[in-house]
Design a protein around this motif. Structure first.
Motif, PDB file in Angstrom:
ATOM      1  N   UNK A 172      14.695 -31.197 -42.877  1.00 52.82           N
ATOM      2  CA  UNK A 172      15.432 -30.011 -42.445  1.00 52.82           C
ATOM      3  C   UNK A 172      15.502 -28.978 -43.567  1.00 52.82           C
ATOM      4  N   UNK A 173      15.645 -29.409 -44.818  1.00 53.36           N
ATOM      5  CA  UNK A 173      15.673 -28.487 -45.950  1.00 53.36           C
ATOM      6  C   UNK A 173      14.327 -27.778 -46.091  1.00 53.36           C
ATOM      7  N   UNK A 174      13.227 -28.519 -45.903  1.00 50.78           N
ATOM      8  CA  UNK A 174      11.905 -27.906 -45.967  1.00 50.78           C
ATOM      9  C   UNK A 174      11.746 -26.869 -44.853  1.00 50.78           C
ATOM     10  N   UNK A 175      12.229 -27.198 -43.684  1.00 55.02           N
ATOM     11  CA  UNK A 175      12.178 -26.290 -42.545  1.00 55.02           C
ATOM     12  C   UNK A 175      12.969 -25.017 -42.843  1.00 55.02           C
ATOM     13  N   UNK A 176      14.157 -25.183 -43.428  1.00 53.22           N
ATOM     14  CA  UNK A 176      15.009 -24.032 -43.753  1.00 53.22           C
ATOM     15  C   UNK A 176      14.340 -23.137 -44.796  1.00 53.22           C
ATOM     16  N   UNK A 177      13.729 -23.716 -45.822  1.00 52.09           N
ATOM     17  CA  UNK A 177      13.140 -22.903 -46.879  1.00 52.09           C
ATOM     18  C   UNK A 177      11.951 -22.106 -46.360  1.00 52.09           C
ATOM     19  N   UNK A 178      11.183 -22.658 -45.456  1.00 47.49           N
ATOM     20  CA  UNK A 178      10.049 -21.945 -44.870  1.00 47.49           C
ATOM     21  C   UNK A 178      10.545 -20.772 -44.035  1.00 47.49           C
ATOM     22  N   UNK A 179      11.574 -20.999 -43.225  1.00 47.23           N
ATOM     23  CA  UNK A 179      12.111 -19.946 -42.369  1.00 47.23           C
ATOM     24  C   UNK A 179      12.703 -18.816 -43.197  1.00 47.23           C
ATOM     25  N   UNK A 232      21.315 -20.158 -38.974  1.00 50.85           N
ATOM     26  CA  UNK A 232      20.727 -21.386 -39.508  1.00 50.85           C
ATOM     27  C   UNK A 232      21.709 -22.108 -40.431  1.00 50.85           C
ATOM     28  N   UNK A 233      22.421 -21.346 -41.246  1.00 48.88           N
ATOM     29  CA  UNK A 233      23.419 -21.950 -42.136  1.00 48.88           C
ATOM     30  C   UNK A 233      24.533 -22.607 -41.331  1.00 48.88           C
TER      31      UNK A 233
END
Length: 104
Positions: A31-38, A60-61
Motif C-alpha cells: 500500500x505504501x508503494x501504491x501511495x508513493x506512485x500515486x 488517500x491519506x
C-alpha cells in the motif's frame, strides 16, 4: 499433562498471530508503494488541477489512516482475547493446584 496441552494450544495461537502480523506488514508495504506512485504522478498546471491533486491526496491519506485505525483496533481486540485466555488458564491452574497449595 494439562499444561503441555495448553502450551501447545498457546503456541498454535501464537503462530497464527505471527502469520497475521506478517500478512499485515506485506499489505502495508504494497500500500505504501501504491501511495508513493500515486502521489508522484501529476504536475498541476493551474489552480484547479492543484486543488484536485490535493483533494485526491487528502482522500488517500484519509483512507490510509482509516485502514491503520482498523488494524490497530483489530490488534487491540486480539490482545484482549489473549489476555482473557491467560486469565482463564491462570484460574484453571489455581483450581488444579487446590486451595491448600495456594495458601503457602
Amino acid at each position: 499433562w494439562n499444561r503441555k496441552k495448553k502450551n501447545k494450544k498457546g503456541e498454535k495461537r501464537e503462530s497464527q498471530t505471527t502469520t497475521t502480523i506478517m500478512a499485515d506488514q506485506r499489505n502495508d508495504i504494497s500500500h505504501e508503494q501504491e501511495m508513493s506512485v500515486t502521489a508522484a504522478a501529476p504536475d498541476p498546471k493551474n489552480v484547479q488541477e492543484l486543488t484536485q491533486y490535493v483533494m485526491v491526496l487528502l482522500q488517500q491519506m484519509q483512507e490510509r489512516f482509516q485502514t491503520m485505525s482498523d488494524q490497530i483496533i483489530t490488534r487491540i481486540d486480539e490482545m484482549g482475547n489473549r489476555i482473557d485466555d491467560l486469565e482463564r488458564n491462570i484460574a484453571d491452574l489455581m483450581t488444579q493446584t487446590g486451595p491448600e497449595e495456594a495458601d503457602k
